[in-house]
Design a protein around this motif. Structure first.
Motif, short mmCIF file in Angstrom:
data_model
loop_
_atom_site.label_atom_id
_atom_site.label_comp_id
_atom_site.label_asym_id
_atom_site.label_seq_id
_atom_site.Cartn_x
_atom_site.Cartn_y
_atom_site.Cartn_z
N VAL A 8 1.29 -27.45 28.64
CA VAL A 8 1.39 -28.91 28.59
C VAL A 8 0.07 -29.57 28.99
O VAL A 8 -0.38 -30.53 28.35
N SER A 9 -0.57 -29.06 30.04
CA SER A 9 -1.85 -29.65 30.45
C SER A 9 -2.90 -29.44 29.36
O SER A 9 -3.77 -30.30 29.15
N HIS A 10 -2.83 -28.31 28.66
CA HIS A 10 -3.76 -28.05 27.55
C HIS A 10 -3.62 -29.12 26.48
O HIS A 10 -4.62 -29.70 26.02
N LEU A 11 -2.39 -29.40 26.07
CA LEU A 11 -2.17 -30.42 25.04
C LEU A 11 -2.62 -31.80 25.51
O LEU A 11 -3.26 -32.54 24.74
N ALA A 12 -2.31 -32.16 26.75
CA ALA A 12 -2.69 -33.47 27.26
C ALA A 12 -4.20 -33.62 27.33
O ALA A 12 -4.76 -34.66 26.95
N TRP A 13 -4.88 -32.58 27.81
CA TRP A 13 -6.34 -32.64 27.94
C TRP A 13 -6.99 -32.82 26.57
O TRP A 13 -7.91 -33.63 26.41
N PHE A 14 -6.51 -32.08 25.60
CA PHE A 14 -7.12 -32.16 24.27
C PHE A 14 -6.71 -33.44 23.54
O PHE A 14 -7.46 -33.90 22.67
N ASP A 15 -5.57 -34.01 23.87
CA ASP A 15 -5.26 -35.33 23.33
C ASP A 15 -6.25 -36.36 23.85
O ASP A 15 -6.72 -37.22 23.09
N ASP A 16 -6.57 -36.29 25.13
CA ASP A 16 -7.58 -37.21 25.69
C ASP A 16 -8.93 -36.99 25.01
O ASP A 16 -9.65 -37.95 24.68
N ALA A 17 -9.28 -35.72 24.77
CA ALA A 17 -10.54 -35.42 24.09
C ALA A 17 -10.52 -35.96 22.66
O ALA A 17 -11.53 -36.46 22.15
N ALA A 18 -9.36 -35.87 22.01
CA ALA A 18 -9.23 -36.37 20.63
C ALA A 18 -9.42 -37.88 20.57
O ALA A 18 -10.07 -38.40 19.65
N GLY A 51 -12.53 -23.01 17.97
CA GLY A 51 -12.92 -22.30 19.17
C GLY A 51 -13.27 -20.85 18.89
O GLY A 51 -13.28 -20.42 17.74
N PRO A 52 -13.55 -20.09 19.94
CA PRO A 52 -13.92 -18.68 19.78
C PRO A 52 -12.75 -17.86 19.25
O PRO A 52 -11.60 -18.35 19.23
N PRO A 53 -13.00 -16.64 18.82
CA PRO A 53 -11.92 -15.80 18.30
C PRO A 53 -10.78 -15.65 19.30
O PRO A 53 -11.01 -15.37 20.48
N GLY A 54 -9.57 -15.89 18.83
CA GLY A 54 -8.41 -15.73 19.70
C GLY A 54 -8.10 -14.26 19.94
O GLY A 54 -8.42 -13.40 19.13
N ALA A 85 -19.79 -35.25 26.38
CA ALA A 85 -18.80 -34.59 27.23
C ALA A 85 -18.62 -33.13 26.84
O ALA A 85 -18.36 -32.27 27.69
N LEU A 86 -18.77 -32.85 25.56
CA LEU A 86 -18.59 -31.48 25.06
C LEU A 86 -19.59 -30.52 25.67
O LEU A 86 -19.31 -29.32 25.82
N GLU A 87 -20.75 -31.04 26.04
CA GLU A 87 -21.78 -30.18 26.63
C GLU A 87 -21.32 -29.57 27.96
O GLU A 87 -21.81 -28.52 28.37
N GLY A 88 -20.39 -30.23 28.64
CA GLY A 88 -19.89 -29.71 29.91
C GLY A 88 -18.64 -28.87 29.77
O GLY A 88 -18.08 -28.43 30.78
N PHE A 89 -18.20 -28.64 28.53
CA PHE A 89 -16.98 -27.86 28.31
C PHE A 89 -17.22 -26.40 28.67
O PHE A 89 -18.24 -25.81 28.30
N THR A 90 -16.27 -25.80 29.38
CA THR A 90 -16.39 -24.39 29.77
C THR A 90 -15.43 -23.53 28.96
O THR A 90 -15.82 -22.86 28.01
N SER A 91 -14.15 -23.56 29.32
CA SER A 91 -13.16 -22.79 28.58
C SER A 91 -11.78 -23.39 28.80
O SER A 91 -11.55 -24.15 29.75
N VAL A 92 -10.87 -23.05 27.91
CA VAL A 92 -9.51 -23.57 28.06
C VAL A 92 -8.84 -23.01 29.31
O VAL A 92 -7.99 -23.69 29.92
N ASP A 93 -9.22 -21.81 29.71
CA ASP A 93 -8.65 -21.24 30.94
C ASP A 93 -9.09 -22.03 32.16
O ASP A 93 -8.31 -22.26 33.10
N ASP A 94 -10.35 -22.46 32.16
CA ASP A 94 -10.85 -23.27 33.29
C ASP A 94 -10.14 -24.62 33.36
O ASP A 94 -9.82 -25.11 34.45
N ILE A 95 -9.88 -25.20 32.19
CA ILE A 95 -9.16 -26.48 32.16
C ILE A 95 -7.75 -26.29 32.74
O ILE A 95 -7.29 -27.07 33.58
N ALA A 96 -7.07 -25.24 32.29
CA ALA A 96 -5.72 -24.98 32.78
C ALA A 96 -5.72 -24.80 34.29
O ALA A 96 -4.87 -25.37 35.00
N ALA A 97 -6.66 -24.02 34.80
CA ALA A 97 -6.73 -23.76 36.24
C ALA A 97 -6.97 -25.04 37.03
O ALA A 97 -6.43 -25.23 38.13
#
Length: 261
Positions: free
Chosen positions: A42-52, A243-246, A65-77
């Motif tokens: 849920v936090s993943h979807l909300a974060w990317f909606d804000d980014a959208a 994104g990178p290969p899943g 803002a994209l320059e500071g992006f790390t990874s989806v795992d970091d966002i979740a944490a």
């Protein structure tokens, strides 16, 4: 755009129906995505909606803002300190705002994103695909069965269009030969893409195809047929999200048997 937005609203409502009755412990249930609980989906979807929203309203600020992006795992944490009611409120607010913004766009407007720039129509389709795919993770965590709907046609379309990207993101050359796709829709109809005379063919249900291209199931655990090497090679790397290969999902059988011909 109106049709896409209507379907995105319906997909959002489907996910909210899963989330609304959950108690606090349910939000901590592990999902099939390694290391992710329901809360992380849920936090993943909300974060990317804000980014959208930022990408659609201020592309320059989004790129910065994209320059500071790390990874989806970091966002979740980083969002695991939020209480479930805060998470649900965030998702509802961010999704409502994104729907408002998307409604102001023309289908061919171009927007930046984590992969190549996209048309607004493709952008909204991607949000629907993400909602459905992460909703599937939530449903799996809860042991819930969702009935497939006609909205899957959007996910299937994105899956077909992302065929070249599936190879490119892995640094692989895409087979030059075309691939035909023939899928049984949820209502029993037929959905097709690609040349009718193509020797390579992917055939099966639309649900199985969508689960594979969103990497929610291993090919060997579906009834899909991948006939011809170009079809088989595609289904082994299919990825319709940016994104990178899943990592994909491991086969439930423990062995990669696949379906080919």
């Amino acid at each position: 755009m109106a049709e896409l937005l209507t379907d995105l609203r319906a997909e959002t409502a489907s996910l909210e129906a899963l989330l609304q009755p959950l108690d606090e412990s349910d939000w901590e249930r592990p999902t099939p995505a390694e290391g992710w609980a329901v809360r992380d989906q849920v936090s993943h979807l909300a974060w990317f909606d804000d980014a959208a929203v930022l990408a659609a309203t201020d592309p320059a600020a989004y790129r910065a803002a994209l320059e500071g992006f790390t990874s989806v795992d970091d966002i979740a944490a980083s969002k695991r300190g939020l209480a479930p009611d805060e998470l649900l409120a965030w998702f509802r607010t961010s999704r409502a705002r994104s729907l408002e913004v998307f409604a102001t766009l023309g289908a061919r407007d171009r927007l930046p994103w984590f992969g190549p720039d996209m048309s607004a129509a493709s952008f909204v389709t991607a949000r629907l695909m993400e909602t459905w795919a992460h909703g599937q993770d939530v449903a799996d965590a809860l042991g819930a069965t969702r009935q497939p709907t006609a909205r899957l046609r959007h996910v299937a379309t994105m899956g077909v269009r992302a065929r070249p990207y599936s190879f490119a993101v892995r640094g692989l050359p895409a087979p030059a030969e075309p691939v035909r796709v023939e899928l049984v829709t949820p209502d029993g109809g037929t959905w097709t893409a690609g040349p009718a005379d193509a020797a390579a063919l992917v055939r099966g249900t639309m649900l199985d195809f969508c689960l594979v291209v969103t990497q929610r199931i291993h090919l060997s655990d579906t009834g899909l047929e991948a006939i011809g090497e170009p079809a088989r090679a595609w289904m082994e790397v299919a990825q319709c999200f940016a994104g990178p290969p899943g990592k994909g999902r491991s086969p439930k059988s423990g062995a990669d048997q696949g379906h080919s011909g």
